[in-house]
Design an enzyme around this catalytic site. Structure first.
Site, PDB file in Angstrom:
ATOM      1  N   ASP A   1       0.858  -1.186   0.000  1.00 20.12           N
ATOM      2  CA  ASP A   1       0.000   0.000   0.000  1.00 20.12           C
ATOM      3  C   ASP A   1       0.896   1.238   0.000  1.00 20.12           C
ATOM      4  O   ASP A   1       1.768   1.367   0.865  1.00 20.12           O
ATOM      5  CB  ASP A   1      -0.873  -0.015   1.253  1.00 20.12           C
ATOM      6  CG  ASP A   1      -1.848   1.158   1.324  1.00 20.12           C
ATOM      7  OD1 ASP A   1      -1.729   2.093   0.511  1.00 20.12           O
ATOM      8  OD2 ASP A   1      -2.718   1.133   2.207  1.00 20.12           O
TER       9      ASP A   1
ATOM     10  N   GLU B   1      29.504   8.833   5.778  1.00 22.64           N
ATOM     11  CA  GLU B   1      29.660   7.427   6.124  1.00 22.64           C
ATOM     12  C   GLU B   1      29.594   6.582   4.845  1.00 22.64           C
ATOM     13  O   GLU B   1      29.281   5.395   4.897  1.00 22.64           O
ATOM     14  CB  GLU B   1      28.621   6.979   7.147  1.00 22.64           C
ATOM     15  CG  GLU B   1      27.182   7.182   6.789  1.00 22.64           C
ATOM     16  CD  GLU B   1      26.247   6.659   7.870  1.00 22.64           C
ATOM     17  OE1 GLU B   1      26.091   5.427   7.971  1.00 22.64           O
ATOM     18  OE2 GLU B   1      25.694   7.480   8.611  1.00 22.64           O
TER      19      GLU B   1
ATOM     20  N   CYS C   1      25.485   9.282  11.238  1.00 22.71           N
ATOM     21  CA  CYS C   1      24.787  10.491  10.795  1.00 22.71           C
ATOM     22  C   CYS C   1      25.131  11.729  11.608  1.00 22.71           C
ATOM     23  O   CYS C   1      24.754  12.839  11.239  1.00 22.71           O
ATOM     24  CB  CYS C   1      23.279  10.266  10.831  1.00 22.71           C
ATOM     25  SG  CYS C   1      22.747   8.837   9.863  1.00 22.71           S
TER      26      CYS C   1
ATOM     27  N   SER D   1      17.451   0.132  16.817  1.00 23.89           N
ATOM     28  CA  SER D   1      17.939   1.444  16.398  1.00 23.89           C
ATOM     29  C   SER D   1      16.986   2.551  16.844  1.00 23.89           C
ATOM     30  O   SER D   1      17.429   3.621  17.286  1.00 23.89           O
ATOM     31  CB  SER D   1      18.118   1.478  14.879  1.00 23.89           C
ATOM     32  OG  SER D   1      18.742   2.674  14.475  1.00 23.89           O
TER      33      SER D   1
ATOM     34  N   HIS E   1      17.586  14.862  13.461  1.00 25.90           N
ATOM     35  CA  HIS E   1      18.064  13.925  12.451  1.00 25.90           C
ATOM     36  C   HIS E   1      16.861  13.148  11.923  1.00 25.90           C
ATOM     37  O   HIS E   1      16.005  12.722  12.695  1.00 25.90           O
ATOM     38  CB  HIS E   1      19.094  12.967  13.055  1.00 25.90           C
ATOM     39  CG  HIS E   1      19.359  11.771  12.195  1.00 25.90           C
ATOM     40  ND1 HIS E   1      19.791  11.895  10.890  1.00 25.90           N
ATOM     41  CD2 HIS E   1      19.233  10.434  12.433  1.00 25.90           C
ATOM     42  CE1 HIS E   1      19.927  10.683  10.361  1.00 25.90           C
ATOM     43  NE2 HIS E   1      19.596   9.789  11.271  1.00 25.90           N
TER      44      HIS E   1
ATOM     45  N   LYS F   1       8.307  10.430  16.708  1.00 26.72           N
ATOM     46  CA  LYS F   1       8.609   9.817  18.001  1.00 26.72           C
ATOM     47  C   LYS F   1       9.604  10.666  18.789  1.00 26.72           C
ATOM     48  O   LYS F   1       9.440  10.883  19.996  1.00 26.72           O
ATOM     49  CB  LYS F   1       9.165   8.403  17.793  1.00 26.72           C
ATOM     50  CG  LYS F   1       8.191   7.425  17.156  1.00 26.72           C
ATOM     51  CD  LYS F   1       8.835   6.069  16.974  1.00 26.72           C
ATOM     52  CE  LYS F   1       7.883   5.085  16.305  1.00 26.72           C
ATOM     53  NZ  LYS F   1       6.703   4.772  17.160  1.00 26.72           N
TER      54      LYS F   1
ATOM     55  N   ASN G   1      16.711   9.715   3.295  1.00 24.53           N
ATOM     56  CA  ASN G   1      17.730   9.912   4.330  1.00 24.53           C
ATOM     57  C   ASN G   1      19.067  10.260   3.684  1.00 24.53           C
ATOM     58  O   ASN G   1      19.537   9.539   2.806  1.00 24.53           O
ATOM     59  CB  ASN G   1      17.868   8.625   5.155  1.00 24.53           C
ATOM     60  CG  ASN G   1      18.775   8.788   6.357  1.00 24.53           C
ATOM     61  OD1 ASN G   1      19.331   9.858   6.618  1.00 24.53           O
ATOM     62  ND2 ASN G   1      18.939   7.705   7.099  1.00 24.53           N
TER      63      ASN G   1
END
Length: 444
Positions: free
Chosen positions: A31, A83, A120, A211, A243, A252, A327
């Site tokens: 979806d 990175e 990051c 993570s 970030h 969150k 990202n």
């Protein structure tokens, strides 16, 4: 006292686009809302066959120097955060300096060059280093270039594949900056973690659930560390860039941050009438019961009008670019800052002398929270960004083409395909040198 911070910023996206709803989701039999609403992502930015972390970083830096009227003599330091490096010895900063020397009349032979690595977080660490260098007086009147550049690719089929992205953010760090002053107060949260890592491999190994937990735990520690130096209040900050591994994760982090810095303030008192006071550890028999209560409180908090108004004003505008590029690892939080300032300018919001709470994170793991003060004149600087034009002009990949370009940038694959776009007025990858080094040229 000398003030230092971000004087100018430039953004460079990869020249290719993968539409998650229209192209990625149908092939995955998913979806589209899983990506657009769940992750908060609409598209990913990818490098074409002639692009990589050097070209994107050098193109961003060149545009910045051109419009600021700078020459290599004006730059005393070049720090690259990444990175995605392809050499364990020669830093990416030397490659980028070499590119720039090909188009400027002078050289960077007296500039200090380096490469920063901490997942990051490295872009923010490089800013810290450059600010300290400027305020110490070691800069001798010169500025620093900090370039965060990454190709954030995952192995095909990996759960993180939809969050991919590629691009660079170049920032000029100088005295009396035009954009933001980086204030001396910092808070850190750091621990030895294995949530995301690349042990001698290109694509990351990720424990996704772990993570997310580590991200939030380190951010909480960093806020506590900052609170030991000054009181924090949600209304202190006009913008809160995080970030952004994906926008859904920021929801969150923002809820945790708001809950934490409103504790013991008039904000908590006002919310208590609606959802009750925040749970305290001493009120519970064990840690599990406390955490369950805290989780329930946080869910209720995010449903309140007060929180949603705060989020819409201070956090939501930071996501405006990342939703369409994915990202960018070391560049992610710096995209967030630029996106918020761009949104404020477009909506006539006055941010002069307002403060930002910049929340950076790197797996492995460490969070840094620091304060920046927006400077008068920021609107003129942010108006120079051409990121909207870059986003519009990206080539829209089919899924088969996406698989092809992914193989091109897979170090373990040997794939030779024609570029999907034609380079113009930009640095390009131009083959290999006698010792296996990557070679670059500027296309007029």
């Amino acid at each position: 006292m000398t003030t230092a911070g971000i004087d100018a910023v430039e953004i460079r996206t990869g020249n290719l686009k993968l539409d998650l709803a229209e192209t990625f989701a149908p092939v995955k039999d998913e979806d589209p809302a899983k990506y657009t609403k769940g992750l908060g992502l609409h598209a990913s930015s990818f490098p074409d066959a002639y692009e990589d972390i050097v070209t994107m970083g050098a193109n961003a830096a060149k545009r910045l120097m051109d419009r600021k009227g700078l020459t290599p003599e004006d730059i005393g330091r070049i720090d690259v955060a990444t990175e995605s490096a392809f050499d364990h010895s020669k830093p990416v900063s030397t490659y980028i300096a070499g590119c720039l020397e090909d188009v400027f009349e002078d050289d960077f032979h007296h500039a200090n060059k380096g490469e920063r690595k901490f997942a990051c977080l490295a872009g923010t660490q490089a800013i810290d280093d450059a600010v300290n260098w400027v305020t110490s007086g070691k800069n001798r009147g010169r500025a620093a270039l900090v370039i965060a550049t990454d190709t954030a690719l995952y192995e095909r089929g990996d759960s993180g594949e939809a969050t991919q992205g590629a691009g660079a953010v170049a920032m000029l760090i100088d005295e009396d900056p035009d954009l933001t002053v980086v204030e001396p107060l910092q808070g850190f949260g750091s621990a030895d973690e294995t949530d995301f890592l690349k042990p001698n491999q290109q694509f990351p190994s990720v424990d996704g659930k772990r993570s997310m937990q580590v991200y939030l735990a380190r951010m909480r520690e960093a806020l506590r560390d900052l609170e030991e130096q000054r009181d924090l209040h949600p209304d202190d900050f006009a913008v809160v860039p995080f970030h952004i591994p994906f926008p859904g994760m920021v929801r969150k982090g923002a809820a945790l941050g708001y809950r934490h810095i409103s504790r013991g303030t008039d904000v908590e008192d006002a919310l208590a009438e609606e959802i009750g006071p925040q749970p305290r550890p001493d009120d519970f028999e064990d840690d599990e019961a406390f955490r369950d209560a805290l989780s329930e409180y946080t869910d209720d908090l995010t449903e309140t009008d007060r929180y949603q108004e705060w989020y819409d004003l201070t956090v939501e505008p930071t996501l405006g670019i990342s939703r369409y590029v994915g990202n960018w690892y070391t560049g992610s939080v710096h995209l967030a800052r630029a996106a918020a300032l761009r949104d404020a300018r477009e909506n006539g919001r006055d941010l002069d002398e307002q403060q930002m709470l910049v929340c950076s994170y790197g797996s492995g793991a460490q969070a840094e929270v620091h304060i920046e003060t927006v400077q008068p004149g920021w609107e003129e600087e942010i108006a120079q960004l051409n990121v909207e034009e870059q986003l519009r002009e990206r080539y829209d990949l089919s899924f088969t083409e996406y698989e092809q370009i992914h193989d091109v940038h897979n170090y373990d694959e040997s794939t030779d395909i024609d570029a999907f776009t034609t380079p113009e007025e930009e640095f390009v990858f131009d083959g290999w040198g006698r010792m296996g080094e990557r070679k670059y040229t500027y296309v007029e």
